[in-house]
Design an enzyme around this catalytic site. Structure first.
Site, short mmCIF file in Angstrom:
data_model
loop_
_atom_site.label_atom_id
_atom_site.label_comp_id
_atom_site.label_asym_id
_atom_site.label_seq_id
_atom_site.Cartn_x
_atom_site.Cartn_y
_atom_site.Cartn_z
N LEU A 89 0.43 2.33 -0.36
CA LEU A 89 -0.34 2.97 -1.43
C LEU A 89 0.57 3.76 -2.37
O LEU A 89 0.23 4.87 -2.80
CB LEU A 89 -1.44 3.87 -0.86
N CYS A 90 1.75 3.20 -2.67
CA CYS A 90 2.67 3.87 -3.59
C CYS A 90 3.20 2.88 -4.62
O CYS A 90 4.38 2.90 -4.99
CB CYS A 90 3.82 4.54 -2.84
N GLY A 91 2.32 1.99 -5.06
CA GLY A 91 2.68 1.04 -6.11
C GLY A 91 3.75 0.06 -5.67
O GLY A 91 3.73 -0.44 -4.54
#
Length: 296
Positions: A89-91
């Site tokens: 969930l950090c691109g």
């Protein structure tokens, strides 16, 4: 056209997701602030330590500075240290590290990979899982280092890489990581850790300086170089940690905005569906009234 219940359930689901992404953005912002302070404080120390080694090199006999970590050998065996995060969930943060590492291998160490003389010491769960699935030779257990991120834990990884180089298990060690620039920008870096690359000292800092070494040059070199290598990896980990929180904050902010746009569309769909249902009921009532009037 979906039913009102389906649209209503979808609105509730997206609304819940938006609340989660908002909370995750706030958590990432809080962690980023601490991580940014840590790397800001570390950079001057690392730069000063490097300058001290350069000045030492410029003011002593090169024969006195012989060190196992500076030994230049043909890179027949290579160790790469890709640094990723433990969570997603950090691109594109982790994807960029994996792609950059693979591209670096393809450009410089393809033959080593085919011969089995390329090893990866993956720091971070995401990189550990990604490279193991792709069939790379992964060594070391540093998949969850960021769950208890301290200098001592980082030092263990650095000392293991130093031991492998010192014992001749590898001839070159390189680090692949995201350097923190700002919240929205991370810069991919491939940095050589071992052997130590000779650098040119700053003439302004070394001019007309008379050094007195105590207890000896050899002792200072043996103390400073391992410490410098530990700091080099620790600094890369701090950079990656700050970049991770910045990337997660940006990704969660984008996800929150996307959820808001989706909610607008869903509410518009809900209103249209509700209006269509009301219109249908009115037509049914009018049709029934006309039928009763004709029958009467």
């Amino acid at each position: 056209m979906p039913s009102l219940k389906e649209v209503r359930n979808r609105i509730q689901s997206v609304n819940s997701t938006q609340q989660i992404t908002k909370a995750m953005k706030l958590v990432a912002a809080s962690k980023l602030r601490r991580a940014q302070e840590a790397i800001t404080q570390m950079r001057p120390y690392a730069q000063k330590l490097t300058a001290l080694l350069n000045n030492l090199s410029a003011n002593t006999n090169p024969d006195e500075l012989e060190n196992v970590y500076a030994e230049q050998r043909p890179p027949q065996r290579v160790l790469l240290i890709p640094i990723t995060s433990d969570r997603g969930l950090c691109g594109a943060f982790n994807t960029n590290v994996v792609r950059t590492t693979q591209a670096h291998i393809a450009a410089h160490y393809q033959q080593h990979q085919q011969q089995g003389t390329l090893q990866l010491m993956c720091i971070g769960r995401k990189g550990y899982d990604a490279f193991r699935k792709r069939g790379y030779q992964v060594v070391g257990e540093y998949a969850n280092l960021f769950s208890d991120f301290t200098f001592d834990n980082a030092r263990h990884a650095a000392e293991e890489a130093m031991r492998m180089f010192r014992d001749g298990e590898v001839d070159r060690v390189e680090i692949v990581y995201n350097e923190f620039k700002n919240v929205a920008t991370q810069i991919m870096r491939v940095e050589q850790m071992l052997p130590i690359m000779p650098t040119e000292p700053d003439p302004e800092e070394t001019a007309n300086v008379d050094y007195l070494f105590e207890p000896s040059v050899e002792f200072i070199v043996e103390e400073l170089i391992p410490k410098s290598l530990n700091i080099q990896l620790y600094k890369a980990l701090l950079e990656s940690n700050a970049a991770e929180h910045g990337a997660r904050m940006t990704a969660m902010d984008s996800a929150t905005e996307n959820a808001g746009e989706l909610l607008k569309e869903l509410r518009l769909t809900y209103n249209r569906t509700r209006q269509a249902a009301i219109t249908k009921e009115i037509l049914e009532i009018v049709g029934g009234a006309e039928a009763l009037a004709q029958g009467g």
